[in-house]
Design an enzyme around this catalytic site. Structure first.
Site, PDB file in Angstrom:
ATOM      1  N   GLY A 129     -40.265 -16.251 -90.750  1.00  0.00           N
ATOM      2  CA  GLY A 129     -40.224 -17.656 -90.370  1.00  0.00           C
ATOM      3  C   GLY A 129     -41.606 -18.179 -90.063  1.00  0.00           C
ATOM      4  O   GLY A 129     -42.330 -17.590 -89.259  1.00  0.00           O
ATOM      5  N   ASP A 175     -40.205 -10.099-110.838  1.00  0.00           N
ATOM      6  CA  ASP A 175     -40.071 -10.832-109.578  1.00  0.00           C
ATOM      7  C   ASP A 175     -38.872 -10.289-108.820  1.00  0.00           C
ATOM      8  O   ASP A 175     -37.964  -9.685-109.414  1.00  0.00           O
ATOM      9  CB  ASP A 175     -39.893 -12.323-109.837  1.00  0.00           C
ATOM     10  CG  ASP A 175     -40.387 -13.179-108.677  1.00  0.00           C
ATOM     11  OD1 ASP A 175     -40.687 -12.622-107.601  1.00  0.00           O
ATOM     12  OD2 ASP A 175     -40.471 -14.415-108.840  1.00  0.00           O
ATOM     13  N   ASP A 176     -38.857 -10.490-107.490  1.00  0.00           N
ATOM     14  CA  ASP A 176     -37.740  -9.989-106.695  1.00  0.00           C
ATOM     15  C   ASP A 176     -36.466 -10.767-106.974  1.00  0.00           C
ATOM     16  O   ASP A 176     -35.374 -10.212-106.984  1.00  0.00           O
ATOM     17  CB  ASP A 176     -38.072 -10.020-105.198  1.00  0.00           C
ATOM     18  CG  ASP A 176     -38.619 -11.372-104.767  1.00  0.00           C
ATOM     19  OD1 ASP A 176     -37.833 -12.338-104.712  1.00  0.00           O
ATOM     20  OD2 ASP A 176     -39.826 -11.472-104.511  1.00  0.00           O
ATOM     21  N   CYS A 230     -34.772 -15.965 -89.581  1.00  0.00           N
ATOM     22  CA  CYS A 230     -35.715 -15.963 -88.468  1.00  0.00           C
ATOM     23  C   CYS A 230     -36.002 -14.528 -88.058  1.00  0.00           C
ATOM     24  O   CYS A 230     -35.356 -13.590 -88.510  1.00  0.00           O
ATOM     25  CB  CYS A 230     -35.140 -16.734 -87.277  1.00  0.00           C
ATOM     26  SG  CYS A 230     -34.679 -18.429 -87.658  1.00  0.00           S
ATOM     27  N   TYR A 268     -35.687  -9.130-100.650  1.00  0.00           N
ATOM     28  CA  TYR A 268     -36.813 -10.038-100.399  1.00  0.00           C
ATOM     29  C   TYR A 268     -37.236 -10.165 -98.946  1.00  0.00           C
ATOM     30  O   TYR A 268     -38.424 -10.108 -98.634  1.00  0.00           O
ATOM     31  CB  TYR A 268     -36.460 -11.428-100.935  1.00  0.00           C
ATOM     32  CG  TYR A 268     -37.505 -12.488-100.635  1.00  0.00           C
ATOM     33  CD1 TYR A 268     -38.632 -12.620-101.432  1.00  0.00           C
ATOM     34  CD2 TYR A 268     -37.374 -13.352 -99.541  1.00  0.00           C
ATOM     35  CE1 TYR A 268     -39.596 -13.583-101.161  1.00  0.00           C
ATOM     36  CE2 TYR A 268     -38.330 -14.321 -99.266  1.00  0.00           C
ATOM     37  CZ  TYR A 268     -39.440 -14.429-100.085  1.00  0.00           C
ATOM     38  OH  TYR A 268     -40.396 -15.374 -99.804  1.00  0.00           O
ATOM     39  N   ASN A 277     -30.952 -15.355 -84.900  1.00  0.00           N
ATOM     40  CA  ASN A 277     -31.194 -15.334 -86.337  1.00  0.00           C
ATOM     41  C   ASN A 277     -29.843 -15.359 -87.033  1.00  0.00           C
ATOM     42  O   ASN A 277     -29.008 -14.481 -86.800  1.00  0.00           O
ATOM     43  CB  ASN A 277     -31.962 -14.057 -86.735  1.00  0.00           C
ATOM     44  CG  ASN A 277     -32.094 -13.917 -88.242  1.00  0.00           C
ATOM     45  OD1 ASN A 277     -32.146 -14.906 -88.972  1.00  0.00           O
ATOM     46  ND2 ASN A 277     -32.157 -12.678 -88.718  1.00  0.00           N
ATOM     47  N   GLY A 278     -29.617 -16.355 -87.876  1.00  0.00           N
ATOM     48  CA  GLY A 278     -28.353 -16.430 -88.591  1.00  0.00           C
ATOM     49  C   GLY A 278     -27.888 -17.863 -88.727  1.00  0.00           C
ATOM     50  O   GLY A 278     -28.674 -18.811 -88.628  1.00  0.00           O
TER      51      GLY A 278
END
Length: 542
Positions: A31, A370-371, A2, A260, A105-106
């Site tokens: 998010g 790609d990442d 988030c 990312y 966030n977490g």
């Protein structure tokens, strides 16, 4: 997974909501499921707007106009467990003690024990399946135990310090106390990011908390500082107080933020995300060159998978002296497929999101960069798109090592069985996604790509690659339980209201997946009133 934001303006007569909204739009990549803002106006009144949807849709001009006050907090959400019902949109609120609003966030890994404690000992009602609401109530309960009519900063530091001994997992949080100020804190391992910045405003200063430094840059704030692991920061209009309130622990930020999650123009824990991705491309080039020579293969062109891998792909191409081309045209109006709820939706949106240009693929051996490769959904669709327009061979290079383990700290890498690399070697992964060859970055090279820009970062959370969890307390039983909560079919049922309430010690708790009345009750204080758009209402504490 988030984005969080807190803002306190020096002039209380200036409303903070519009600027918080702009900041949340800069964190939208973190998010896309739900968003919300709560502000604090005169006499400690709280005003909120929160609902499922993107920032631009939920927080329109009409909604922003209702959010009064010179300080507030905001949140953009992607759920990693529980439901996607709008009852779980943040920020969360409790009226006792003092009036607290909270954004997180977490992910906590000891939620079951904490729920037991909240129910049996603290006697606090948890109304959703979100561990963010649980974390808020742990904080509120610790403040309640002071028994004071008015609290001070020492009480807040003590309460957060107690929370850090009670709660295990990853958490970067912002909170707001009615009529008092804004607060931020970060778990003792510093797994998830949050920082702070300041801006001159007339005769005083404005203060900002945010998940990423890009919010500070765009808002004209300076002196960006990361909140340290185990630290709590309290900001009032009188100034800033900060203190380490946790016992010493291993500082281990999540390395996947650099791979990312974060924007390339952000700086996290002293490391430019952009420069770290350049270094990832350089290191990956060495591995690619080695593997190609071993197999006697050649590559005609390097093409990135938009957008996160562009920086690394360009550096890789330059280092190998290969042409770099943009082979995929992206529809900017489709969100990040990695964080879309539901495998079917992710697969469908890959084709809506990207279109392959035959000119860059036809008759060529193509190296796609790609990442990372998580579920393999995006990779498989993109590889097929490349072959459909005439690519002779499609090779894939990943900036990250194979992801074989669940993330338990707030990123939606759910059931191990959904991870394409779980239980497969490199050849089997290539076959599963339809590639002619897959080349992965080595973990020591990935770590070096980030650490070289801040040598003091001696540890990272690399659990998705290694299965070693820095907090401890993660066993097979926990992973199995988490996978049951995170499974796509469970989330989709929760969103549509087909999962019943949780039962904790014989008591039913609304889990945010019931009807609209239950959802509104979970999110709104008693005197709030829903309108037809979502949870646009105002409420107060006296």
């Amino acid at each position: 997974m988030c984005g969080i934001l807190g803002l306190l303006l020096h002039d209380p007569a200036v409303d903070a909501a519009a600027e918080i909204c702009e900041g949340l739009s800069l964190l939208q990549h973190r998010g896309q499921d739900a968003c919300g803002i709560v502000t604090c106006g005169p006499k400690g009144r709280f005003y909120q707007c929160k609902a499922n949807g993107m920032v631009r849709d939920v927080l329109d001009e009409k909604a922003i106009g209702r959010l009064i006050g010179g300080m507030g907090i905001g949140h953009v959400r992607y759920p990693t467990a529980g439901s996607s019902n709008h009852a779980e949109a943040q920020p969360f609120y409790v009226n006792s003690p003092y009036g607290i609003v909270f954004a997180h966030n977490g992910n906590l890994i000891d939620s079951t024990a904490l729920l037991q404690y909240m129910d049996a000992t603290a006697h606090r009602h948890i109304n959703t399946t979100s561990d963010s609401e649980l974390l808020l109530n742990v904080f509120a309960n610790n403040l309640q135990q002071t028994g004071k009519f008015r609290i001070n900063e020492e009480d807040i530091f003590t309460a957060i310090g107690g929370l850090m001994t009670q709660c295990k997992g990853a958490y970067a949080c912002v909170a707001m106390l009615a009529g008092f100020g804004i607060i931020a804190f970060r778990d003792p391992n510093g797994i998830r990011p949050v920082g702070m910045a300041v801006r001159k405003s007339g005769t005083g200063r404005d203060y900002l908390f945010a998940s990423e430094s890009i919010v500070a840059d765009a808002g004209g704030f300076s002196e960006w500082q990361d909140v340290r692991a185990g630290e709590a920061v309290i900001i009032t209009r009188s100034g800033v107080s900060r203190r380490i309130v946790a016992e010493p622990a291993i500082f281990a930020p999540d390395i996947f933020e650099y791979v990312y999650l974060a924007r390339p123009d952000s700086v996290l824990d002293g490391v430019s995300v952009y420069r770290s991705r350049m270094a990832m491309g350089d290191a990956l080039a060495i591995e690619v060159d080695k593997v190609l020579k071993e197999r006697g293969l050649t590559v005609d062109v390097v093409i990135p998978v938009p957008d996160t891998s562009r920086v690394a792909a360009l550096n890789l191409a330059q280092k190998l002296d290969l042409p770099y081309r943009e082979g995929f045209i992206k529809n900017r109006y489709v969100g990040r497929t990695f964080i879309m709820p539901g495998q079917q939706m992710r697969r469908k949106n890959v084709r809506r999101k990207l279109n392959a240009m035959a000119l860059e693929f036809a008759g060529k051996n193509v190296l796609l960069v790609d990442d990372s490769i998580v579920r393999g959904t995006t990779s498989k669709e993109i590889i097929q798109m490349a072959k459909d327009v005439g690519a002779k061979k499609v090779l894939v290079a990943s900036c990250a090592p194979p992801i074989r383990h669940s993330n338990v700290y707030g990123i939606d890498m759910p059931s191990r069985n959904e991870l394409v690399a779980h239980g497969r070697d490199t050849e089997e992964i290539a076959a599963a996604i339809g590639a002619d060859l897959v080349i992965f970055q080595k973990l020591p090279d990935l770590i070096s790509s980030v650490r070289q820009f801040n040598p003091s970062l001696t540890n990272f959370d690399c659990s998705v690659f290694t299965g070693e969890y820095v907090t401890g307390g993660v066993d097979e039983a926990y992973l199995t339980h988490l996978e049951s909560l995170r499974a796509d079919n469970v989330k989709n049922q929760a969103k549509s209201g087909r999962i019943g309430p949780q039962n904790i010690n014989g008591r039913d708790h609304i889990n945010g997946t019931q009807d609209r009345e239950a959802a509104a009750a979970a999110s709104s204080p008693p005197n709030g009133a829903d309108d037809t758009v979502g949870l646009h209402n105002s409420w107060h504490v006296s």
